[in-house]
Design an enzyme around this catalytic site. Structure first.
Site, PDB file in Angstrom:
ATOM      1  CG  HIS A  14      -1.901   1.079   1.320  1.00  0.00           C
ATOM      2  ND1 HIS A  14      -3.072   0.989   2.052  1.00  0.00           N
ATOM      3  CD2 HIS A  14      -1.913   2.333   0.792  1.00  0.00           C
ATOM      4  CE1 HIS A  14      -3.747   2.115   1.960  1.00  0.00           C
ATOM      5  NE2 HIS A  14      -3.049   2.958   1.212  1.00  0.00           N
ATOM      6  CG  HIS A  16      -1.417   6.224  -2.518  1.00  0.00           C
ATOM      7  ND1 HIS A  16      -2.609   6.067  -3.185  1.00  0.00           N
ATOM      8  CD2 HIS A  16      -1.625   5.782  -1.243  1.00  0.00           C
ATOM      9  CE1 HIS A  16      -3.515   5.558  -2.347  1.00  0.00           C
ATOM     10  NE2 HIS A  16      -2.942   5.379  -1.160  1.00  0.00           N
ATOM     11  CG  HIS A 194      -7.708   3.606   0.033  1.00  0.00           C
ATOM     12  ND1 HIS A 194      -7.084   3.000  -1.022  1.00  0.00           N
ATOM     13  CD2 HIS A 194      -6.747   4.365   0.648  1.00  0.00           C
ATOM     14  CE1 HIS A 194      -5.817   3.369  -1.057  1.00  0.00           C
ATOM     15  NE2 HIS A 194      -5.583   4.203  -0.056  1.00  0.00           N
ATOM     16  CD  GLU A 197      -7.289   6.796   4.849  1.00  0.00           C
ATOM     17  OE1 GLU A 197      -7.888   6.777   3.753  1.00  0.00           O
ATOM     18  OE2 GLU A 197      -6.162   7.314   5.013  1.00  0.00           O
ATOM     19  CG  ASP A 275      -1.493   5.749   2.837  1.00  0.00           C
ATOM     20  OD1 ASP A 275      -1.801   5.468   1.666  1.00  0.00           O
ATOM     21  OD2 ASP A 275      -2.304   6.273   3.624  1.00  0.00           O
ATOM     22  CG  ASP A 276       0.012   9.010   0.517  1.00  0.00           C
ATOM     23  OD1 ASP A 276       0.026   8.940  -0.721  1.00  0.00           O
ATOM     24  OD2 ASP A 276      -0.989   8.696   1.200  1.00  0.00           O
TER      25      ASP A 276
HETATM   26  N1  ADE Z   1      -4.649   8.840  -1.791  1.00  0.00           N
HETATM   27  C1  ADE Z   1      -3.366   8.893  -1.358  1.00  0.00           C
HETATM   28  N2  ADE Z   1      -3.310   8.534  -0.076  1.00  0.00           N
HETATM   29  C2  ADE Z   1      -4.572   8.244   0.322  1.00  0.00           C
HETATM   30  C3  ADE Z   1      -5.163   7.797   1.525  1.00  0.00           C
HETATM   31  N3  ADE Z   1      -4.442   7.578   2.636  1.00  0.00           N
HETATM   32  N4  ADE Z   1      -6.499   7.610   1.550  1.00  0.00           N
HETATM   33  C4  ADE Z   1      -7.235   7.830   0.469  1.00  0.00           C
HETATM   34  N5  ADE Z   1      -6.730   8.242  -0.690  1.00  0.00           N
HETATM   35  C5  ADE Z   1      -5.409   8.452  -0.770  1.00  0.00           C
HETATM   36 ZN    ZN Z   2      -3.697   4.822   0.656  1.00  0.00          ZN
END
Ligand code: ADE
Ligand code: ZN
Length: 331
Positions: A14, A16, A194, A197, A275-276
Site C-alpha cells: 500500500h 501511492h 480503501h 480509513e 501509504d504516502d
Molecule cells: N490517496 C493517497 N493517499 C490516500 C489515503 N491515505 N487515503 C485515500 N486516498 C489516498
Molecule cells: Zn492509501
C-alpha cells in the site's frame, strides 16, 4: 530489534507513488518544467504537512502532482522510491497510481504508465525488487469518469495487475463504483479498495460484498463491527494497514493507541505499509519501528506482520513460498 526489523526482507502492498514525491524532488521537477510552486522553499512547503484529516492531506497531495508532466518525471519519481525501498530491504512492492490526477490535467495515460513501468522494470533488473502496479479510481469523481478511463487501463493490462479506489472516503461509499469494479473483475483484474480509513465499517462491508475486493486498504474501522471483523478473518482477506498515515491523518490520536495488536489477536491478516511516505514522515521501516516502539510489538508479532506481507501479495504461490523461506532464515 530495530536493526533486525531493518534487515528483514519485506513486501510493501500500500504505497501511492505520487505520495512518495519528496519535497526536494518536487522543487527539482518544478524547475525542470518551468513551474512556479506556491512555496518559496522546501521548508515552507513542509510547514504545510500538518493535517487534521484525509481531505486536508489530499488537497496538498493533488497540488504536488502538478509538477509531474513528462515520462521522465514519472520515471524519476518511481526510481527515487525504489532506491528508498531497497534501503529498507523491500523485495516486492505493489504500488498505486492515480491516473485521473494526471489525465484530468491533460497528461496522457501513456506518459504516466510508460514512465512508471520503465522505472519498475529497471528496479526489477538492477535492484532485485519485483513489482505490481495498481491503477486507482478517484472516488470523489463520478463513476462515469472511472468508466470513461477504464478502456485506457485495459489497453495497458500487461503492465497493470489490478484496480483500486482511493481519495476522499466519506460520502463516497464503495457501492458508487459497482459497475466499473464488476467489469474489472470480469476482465481478470485484482481489485482492492480503501475502506474504513475515515469511513464506517459499512463501507468495508460494501467493499467486500459488492466490489468483491481481494484486499482491503486500511480497514481500521472494521473493528467497530465484531461480526464483520470475524468474517474478514475467516475469509483470510488482508488489511493493508498504514500506521504513520493513521497518525498524521488523525485516524488514531496517538500511535500508542493504534489497533494493530487487536487486529492480530482477532486473526486478521494485517500488513504494515507506508501509504504516502513523503508526506507522513516515514517509509516502511519507519512505520514498523515507530509502531513497534509505540505499542510494544513482540518479535513474533513483527515477524507475523512481515510474513503477512508476502502472504497477502498478488504474487503466485510458488514465488510466495520462496520469499517466506528466505524470510525464515531471519526468524
Ligand atoms: N490517496 C493517497 N493517499 C490516500 C489515503 N491515505 N487515503 C485515500 N486516498 C489516498
Ligand atoms: Zn492509501
Amino acid at each position: 530489534m530495530q536493526e533486525w526489523i531493518h534487515m528483514l526482507p519485506k513486501a510493501e502492498l500500500h504505497m501511492h507513488i505520487e505520495g512518495s514525491l519528496e519535497p526536494e524532488l518536487m522543487f527539482q521537477l518544478a524547475e525542470r518544467n518551468g513551474i512556479e510552486l506556491p512555496y518559496a522553499s522546501v521548508a515552507e512547503l513542509k510547514a504545510h504537512y500538518d493535517f487534521n484529516n484525509l481531505q486536508e492531506f489530499l488537497d496538498i497531495y493533488y497540488l504536488g502532482c502538478d509538477v509531474l508532466r513528462t515520462e521522465a518525471d514519472f520515471y524519476d519519481l518511481a526510481w527515487a522510491y525504489l532506491q528508498r525501498a531497497r534501503e529498507d530491504h523491500v523485495v516486492h512492492t505493489e504500488i498505486f497510481f492515480d491516473p485521473q490526477s494526471h489525465t484530468d490535467r491533460g497528461i496522457a495515460f501513456e506518459t504516466v504508465i510508460n514512465g512508471l513501468y520503465r522505472a519498475f522494470k529497471d528496479g526489477e533488473s538492477q535492484l532485485g525488487i519485483s513489482f505490481h502496479i495498481i491503477a486507482c479510481f478517484l472516488r470523489h469523481l463520478p463513476e462515469q469518469a472511472a468508466l470513461d478511463l477504464y478502456p485506457e487501463i485495459l489497453k495497458h493490462r500487461d503492465k497493470i495487475i489490478g484496480i483500486g479506489l482511493d481519495s476522499s472516503e466519506l460520502g463516497h461509499p464503495p457501492e458508487k463504483y459497482l459497475r466499473v469494479f464488476q467489469q474489472a473483475k470480469q476482465d481478470g483484474f485484482k481489485v482492492v479498495a480503501h475502506a474504513g480509513e475515515e469511513g464506517p465499517a459499512e463501507y468495508v462491508r460494501q467493499a467486500i460484498d459488492l466490489l468483491a475486493v481481494d484486499r482491503i486498504d486500511h480497514g481500521n474501522r472494521c473493528l467497530d463491527d465484531e461480526f464483520l471483523t470475524a468474517q474478514i478473518a475467516q475469509k483470510g482477506l488482508a488489511l493493508t494497514v498504514c500506521p504513520l498515515s493513521n497518525l498524521k491523518l488523525k485516524v488514531v490520536k496517538d500511535l500508542a493507541l493504534h489497533p494493530i495488536k487487536t487486529m492480530l489477536h482477532k486473526g486478521l491478516l494485517a500488513t504494515i505499509n507506508s501509504d504516502d511516505p513523503a508526506y507522513f514522515g516515514g517509509y516502511i521501516n519507519d512505520n514498523f519501528k515507530q509502531l513497534a516502539d509505540a505499542v510494544g510489538l513482540s518479535e513474533d508479532e513483527i515477524f507475523t506482520l512481515v510474513e503477512n506481507s508476502f502472504k497477502a501479495s498478488f504474487l503466485p504461490d510458488d514465488i510466495k513460498s520462496i520469499h517466506l523461506k528466505a524470510l525464515n532464515a531471519f526468524g
